[in-house]
Design a protein around this motif. Sequence first.
Motif, PDB file in Angstrom:
ATOM      1  N   GLU A   6       0.843  -1.192   0.000  1.00 45.78           N
ATOM      2  CA  GLU A   6       0.000   0.000   0.000  1.00 45.78           C
ATOM      3  C   GLU A   6       0.881   1.246   0.000  1.00 45.78           C
ATOM      4  OE1 GLU A   6      -3.863  -0.368   2.519  1.00 45.78           O
ATOM      5  OE2 GLU A   6      -2.338  -1.570   3.535  1.00 45.78           O
ATOM      6  N   LYS A   8       0.576   5.012   0.793  1.00 41.56           N
ATOM      7  CA  LYS A   8      -0.366   5.850   1.536  1.00 41.56           C
ATOM      8  C   LYS A   8       0.106   7.300   1.518  1.00 41.56           C
ATOM      9  CE  LYS A   8      -2.000   2.207   4.667  1.00 41.56           C
ATOM     10  NZ  LYS A   8      -2.225   1.823   6.076  1.00 41.56           N
ATOM     11  N   ASN A  24      -1.646   7.240  -3.691  1.00 42.23           N
ATOM     12  CA  ASN A  24      -2.334   6.170  -2.976  1.00 42.23           C
ATOM     13  C   ASN A  24      -2.580   5.033  -3.950  1.00 42.23           C
ATOM     14  OD1 ASN A  24      -3.137   7.299  -0.159  1.00 42.23           O
ATOM     15  ND2 ASN A  24      -3.675   8.944  -1.575  1.00 42.23           N
ATOM     16  N   ASP A  60       3.667   6.967   3.438  1.00 43.85           N
ATOM     17  CA  ASP A  60       4.312   5.719   3.852  1.00 43.85           C
ATOM     18  C   ASP A  60       4.141   4.652   2.779  1.00 43.85           C
ATOM     19  OD1 ASP A  60       5.668   3.957   5.441  1.00 43.85           O
ATOM     20  OD2 ASP A  60       4.066   3.685   6.919  1.00 43.85           O
ATOM     21  N   VAL A  61       5.047   3.669   2.826  1.00 41.74           N
ATOM     22  CA  VAL A  61       4.943   2.451   2.028  1.00 41.74           C
ATOM     23  C   VAL A  61       4.769   1.301   3.010  1.00 41.74           C
ATOM     24  CG1 VAL A  61       6.076   0.915   0.378  1.00 41.74           C
ATOM     25  CG2 VAL A  61       6.450   3.388   0.233  1.00 41.74           C
ATOM     26  N   VAL A  62       3.684   0.532   2.855  1.00 39.66           N
ATOM     27  CA  VAL A  62       3.401  -0.596   3.739  1.00 39.66           C
ATOM     28  C   VAL A  62       3.493  -1.875   2.911  1.00 39.66           C
ATOM     29  CG1 VAL A  62       1.725  -1.686   5.273  1.00 39.66           C
ATOM     30  CG2 VAL A  62       1.913   0.819   5.195  1.00 39.66           C
ATOM     31  N   SER A  67       5.185  -1.308   7.904  1.00 40.39           N
ATOM     32  CA  SER A  67       5.486   0.043   7.450  1.00 40.39           C
ATOM     33  C   SER A  67       6.991   0.228   7.324  1.00 40.39           C
ATOM     34  CB  SER A  67       4.919   1.058   8.452  1.00 40.39           C
ATOM     35  OG  SER A  67       5.520   2.326   8.289  1.00 40.39           O
ATOM     36  N   LEU A  68       7.447   0.745   6.169  1.00 41.20           N
ATOM     37  CA  LEU A  68       8.873   1.023   6.013  1.00 41.20           C
ATOM     38  C   LEU A  68       9.325   2.120   6.966  1.00 41.20           C
ATOM     39  CD1 LEU A  68       9.678   0.884   2.169  1.00 41.20           C
ATOM     40  CD2 LEU A  68       9.738  -0.934   3.866  1.00 41.20           C
ATOM     41  N   ALA A  69       8.414   3.020   7.315  1.00 42.23           N
ATOM     42  CA  ALA A  69       8.760   4.090   8.249  1.00 42.23           C
ATOM     43  C   ALA A  69       9.018   3.533   9.648  1.00 42.23           C
ATOM     44  CB  ALA A  69       7.644   5.130   8.286  1.00 42.23           C
ATOM     45  N   ASP A  70       8.291   2.478  10.031  1.00 42.20           N
ATOM     46  CA  ASP A  70       8.418   1.912  11.377  1.00 42.20           C
ATOM     47  C   ASP A  70       9.449   0.789  11.454  1.00 42.20           C
ATOM     48  OD1 ASP A  70       6.432   3.648  12.164  1.00 42.20           O
ATOM     49  OD2 ASP A  70       4.817   2.175  11.933  1.00 42.20           O
ATOM     50  N   GLY A  75      10.264  -4.544   6.479  1.00 44.71           N
ATOM     51  CA  GLY A  75       9.475  -4.350   5.268  1.00 44.71           C
ATOM     52  C   GLY A  75      10.231  -4.750   4.023  1.00 44.71           C
TER      53      GLY A  75
END
Length: 305
Positions: A6, A8, A24, A60-62, A67-70, A75
């Motif tokens: 996803e 986002k 998106n 973000d990219v999930v 999540s790549l951010a988290d 990921g």
Amino acid sequence: MKPVVELKSLSKTIGKKKIIHNLNLALYPGQITGFLGPNGAGKTTTIRMMAGLMKPSGGDVVIDGVSLADDFEGGLSKVGVIVENPEMYKFMSGYKNLVHFARMHDGVTKARIDEVIDQVGMQNRIHEKVSTYSLGMRQRLGLAQALLHRPKFLILDEPTNGLDPAGIREFRTYLRSIAEKEGVSVFVSSHMLSEIELMCDRIAVIQNGKLIDIREMSETQDSFYYIEAAPMDRMESILKAEGFTFEAYEEGFIIKAEKTQIPGLVQQMTAQEMQLFAIQPHRKTLEDQFLEMTGGGQIAEAHAK
């Protein structure tokens, strides 16, 4: 169906210029999605963010729920990437290259290496040096390498560059098999629209950093007919009166119509004593539709920014 990937509100600003605007997009297992856009549309920037090579300015990219951010490493562990012509160690055999890449991932066994070799049909040449491989063979080896760790998401940027027609068809067959049998979500960026048309289940079109269209390939197969008749102004009046969508083409019109509508249209033309010269199915190619969507922007993009 739950998406594998996803995007986002994905955005990227470089300096004072916003390159990518709030993308998106959901990508699904077993599905091949083509990513199209004119030169400078932002395809490569988007792919770099999806592959973890560039940090987004926003959004973000999930990937598979991560999540790549988290959890950047978590990921990306689910991603395989092929960018144009894969670079391999040419002095080593194809098999030793795969063993080397396998060490970069946890849990890649000898049995898994043998499995991907079978998948891409390299059993007979895998123990020969890569320097002896054709471009098509190197592409197959690159695909095997990208699949070693059983990725959920496969990114391909211009994967058929330089391949001959037989090599392109072969690569397309392997890709379709991997998507269907392993449930991998495949994302393909290419300027070869005829290949995208044959390979993909759907397309996403980007222009000026914005996603302008997402459509299933089945939606691109609408029924069109070419009609050539005289006088043309009377033909145009009939088409308008009947509510057909049409456009001038060569010496007649391209109309969007169902097969069952054609006999009635011919009857009207006959009743008005018009001369009918030709009526035949007309298929709009993906290239035609792409140019309509983007207003005639250039198609080719090997190195978009």
